[in-house]
Design a protein around this motif. Structure first.
Motif, short mmCIF file in Angstrom:
data_model
loop_
_atom_site.label_atom_id
_atom_site.label_comp_id
_atom_site.label_asym_id
_atom_site.label_seq_id
_atom_site.Cartn_x
_atom_site.Cartn_y
_atom_site.Cartn_z
N VAL A 29 0.83 -1.20 0.00
CA VAL A 29 0.00 0.00 0.00
C VAL A 29 0.87 1.25 0.00
O VAL A 29 0.57 2.24 -0.68
CB VAL A 29 -0.93 -0.02 1.23
CG1 VAL A 29 -1.71 1.28 1.33
CG2 VAL A 29 -1.90 -1.19 1.15
N ASN A 30 1.98 1.22 0.74
CA ASN A 30 2.90 2.36 0.75
C ASN A 30 3.51 2.59 -0.63
O ASN A 30 3.70 3.73 -1.06
CB ASN A 30 4.01 2.14 1.78
CG ASN A 30 3.54 2.38 3.19
OD1 ASN A 30 2.57 3.11 3.41
ND2 ASN A 30 4.21 1.78 4.15
N ASP A 31 3.84 1.50 -1.32
CA ASP A 31 4.40 1.64 -2.68
C ASP A 31 3.40 2.32 -3.60
O ASP A 31 3.76 3.17 -4.42
CB ASP A 31 4.77 0.27 -3.24
CG ASP A 31 5.93 -0.38 -2.49
OD1 ASP A 31 6.78 0.35 -1.98
OD2 ASP A 31 5.96 -1.62 -2.44
N LEU A 32 2.12 1.93 -3.50
CA LEU A 32 1.09 2.54 -4.33
C LEU A 32 0.94 4.03 -4.02
O LEU A 32 0.76 4.85 -4.93
CB LEU A 32 -0.24 1.81 -4.14
CG LEU A 32 -0.28 0.35 -4.61
CD1 LEU A 32 -1.62 -0.28 -4.27
CD2 LEU A 32 -0.02 0.25 -6.10
N ALA A 33 1.00 4.37 -2.72
CA ALA A 33 0.90 5.78 -2.35
C ALA A 33 2.06 6.58 -2.92
O ALA A 33 1.89 7.71 -3.36
CB ALA A 33 0.86 5.91 -0.82
N THR A 34 3.25 5.98 -2.94
CA THR A 34 4.42 6.65 -3.53
C THR A 34 4.21 6.89 -5.02
O THR A 34 4.54 7.96 -5.55
CB THR A 34 5.69 5.81 -3.30
OG1 THR A 34 5.91 5.68 -1.89
CG2 THR A 34 6.90 6.48 -3.93
N LEU A 35 3.67 5.90 -5.73
CA LEU A 35 3.41 6.05 -7.16
C LEU A 35 2.43 7.20 -7.42
O LEU A 35 2.58 7.96 -8.37
CB LEU A 35 2.86 4.75 -7.73
CG LEU A 35 3.85 3.59 -7.87
CD1 LEU A 35 3.15 2.33 -8.34
CD2 LEU A 35 4.98 3.95 -8.83
N VAL A 36 1.41 7.33 -6.56
CA VAL A 36 0.44 8.42 -6.71
C VAL A 36 1.14 9.76 -6.56
O VAL A 36 0.91 10.70 -7.34
CB VAL A 36 -0.71 8.26 -5.69
CG1 VAL A 36 -1.59 9.52 -5.68
CG2 VAL A 36 -1.55 7.04 -6.03
N LEU A 96 -6.58 -12.08 -0.27
CA LEU A 96 -7.11 -11.63 1.02
C LEU A 96 -6.84 -10.13 1.14
O LEU A 96 -5.72 -9.69 0.89
CB LEU A 96 -6.41 -12.35 2.18
CG LEU A 96 -6.45 -13.87 2.18
CD1 LEU A 96 -5.67 -14.40 3.39
CD2 LEU A 96 -7.86 -14.41 2.18
N MET A 97 -7.85 -9.36 1.53
CA MET A 97 -7.70 -7.93 1.74
C MET A 97 -8.04 -7.62 3.19
O MET A 97 -9.18 -7.77 3.61
CB MET A 97 -8.62 -7.12 0.81
CG MET A 97 -8.33 -7.28 -0.66
SD MET A 97 -9.44 -6.23 -1.64
CE MET A 97 -8.89 -6.64 -3.29
N PHE A 98 -7.04 -7.19 3.95
CA PHE A 98 -7.25 -6.80 5.35
C PHE A 98 -7.63 -5.32 5.38
O PHE A 98 -6.94 -4.50 4.78
CB PHE A 98 -5.98 -7.05 6.16
CG PHE A 98 -5.59 -8.50 6.25
CD1 PHE A 98 -5.97 -9.25 7.35
CD2 PHE A 98 -4.87 -9.11 5.24
CE1 PHE A 98 -5.63 -10.60 7.44
CE2 PHE A 98 -4.52 -10.45 5.32
CZ PHE A 98 -4.91 -11.20 6.42
N LEU A 106 -8.01 0.01 3.20
CA LEU A 106 -7.19 -1.16 2.94
C LEU A 106 -5.89 -1.07 3.74
O LEU A 106 -5.18 -0.08 3.68
CB LEU A 106 -6.86 -1.25 1.45
CG LEU A 106 -5.99 -2.42 1.01
CD1 LEU A 106 -6.71 -3.74 1.23
CD2 LEU A 106 -5.61 -2.28 -0.47
N LEU A 107 -5.59 -2.15 4.49
CA LEU A 107 -4.40 -2.18 5.33
C LEU A 107 -3.30 -3.05 4.75
O LEU A 107 -2.14 -2.69 4.76
CB LEU A 107 -4.77 -2.68 6.74
CG LEU A 107 -5.86 -1.89 7.46
CD1 LEU A 107 -6.26 -2.59 8.74
CD2 LEU A 107 -5.40 -0.47 7.74
N ARG A 108 -3.65 -4.23 4.25
CA ARG A 108 -2.68 -5.17 3.68
C ARG A 108 -3.40 -6.08 2.69
O ARG A 108 -4.62 -6.29 2.79
CB ARG A 108 -2.03 -6.05 4.77
CG ARG A 108 -1.09 -5.35 5.72
CD ARG A 108 0.16 -4.86 5.02
NE ARG A 108 1.15 -4.35 5.96
CZ ARG A 108 1.16 -3.15 6.48
NH1 ARG A 108 0.20 -2.30 6.17
NH2 ARG A 108 2.12 -2.76 7.30
N THR A 109 -2.66 -6.64 1.74
CA THR A 109 -3.18 -7.68 0.86
C THR A 109 -2.25 -8.89 0.95
O THR A 109 -1.04 -8.75 1.10
CB THR A 109 -3.28 -7.21 -0.60
OG1 THR A 109 -1.98 -6.84 -1.07
CG2 THR A 109 -4.23 -6.04 -0.74
#
Length: 213
Positions: A29-36, A96-98, A106-109
């Motif tokens: 999720v952090n990686d995706l936020a960085t891409l944004v 699985l999506m936590f 979304l917290l973790r996949t």
């Protein structure tokens, strides 16, 4: 030129809009936020068939001290940072999506190790709601200042001054600023100089700090 389209859990390689290959994404999720922050835009319609009604279910579980949850006969790692927290889990055929039970953030996949029959027998299973999404709101963290009054947030050092040494402060981290709530009811806002994601929420335990937190 083919380009990679990243989802929450899958990466799809397209050429002129035609799917070539889909593989599991290793982005957090952090990686995706960085891409944004670097200019990525939301993806278009999924090139794979959508999840049909009834294919996904949800359960609630408490995360144990090691960061895992029990799903039938399986112990699945969620994340150590979630230890002691009750979370929702959206269970799709392969994923699985936590997520947070109040906000559906979304917290973790994780990969789904369960067979369809095992999914049906899970305790507390219910029809799934809408897929959770990563938060785009500012993140609130705590940091404990060092002997010299320095804290570190998302890879950025901030000098608060010796007046605030050993104090624990709350910092609101947005895309462009750090807002530090000081103990004298003052808020110090500074420009954010890094794009590194937040990896730690809580500060150190109360003790004499000998290094930057």
């Amino acid at each position: 030129m083919p380009w990679a389209q990243h989802w929450q859990v899958l990466a799809t390689l397209l050429s002129h809009g035609i799917r070539i290959k889909t593989v599991r994404s290793h982005l957090s999720v952090n990686d995706l936020a960085t891409l944004v922050r670097q200019g990525a835009v939301p993806a278009g319609p999924a090139p794979l068939p959508p999840i049909e009604d009834g294919d996904a279910i949800e359960v609630e579980r408490c995360v144990n001290r090691g960061g895992g949850v029990s799903l039938g006969q399986h112990i699945v790692l969620a994340a150590e940072i979630l230890a002691g927290r009750r979370v929702g889990i959206r269970i799709e055929p392969t994923t699985l999506m936590f997520y947070d039970l109040d906000t559906r953030e979304l917290l973790r996949t994780r990969a789904n190790p369960l067979s369809p029959e095992q999914m049906k027998r899970l305790r507390g299973a219910r029809p799934a709601g809408p897929p959770p999404r990563p938060s785009i709101e500012p993140v609130r963290v705590q940091r404990r200042a060092s002997n010299s009054g320095i804290i570190m947030v998302a890879g950025q050092k901030v000098a608060l001054g010796r007046l605030h040494r050993h104090q624990t402060v709350t910092v609101t981290v947005s895309e462009t600023t750090l807002a530090i709530e000081l103990t004298d009811d003052d808020t110090k806002v500074i420009r954010r100089s890094t794009t590194q994601p937040v990896r730690s929420i809580k500060g150190q335990r109360p003790r004499i700090a000998t290094h930057v937190s």
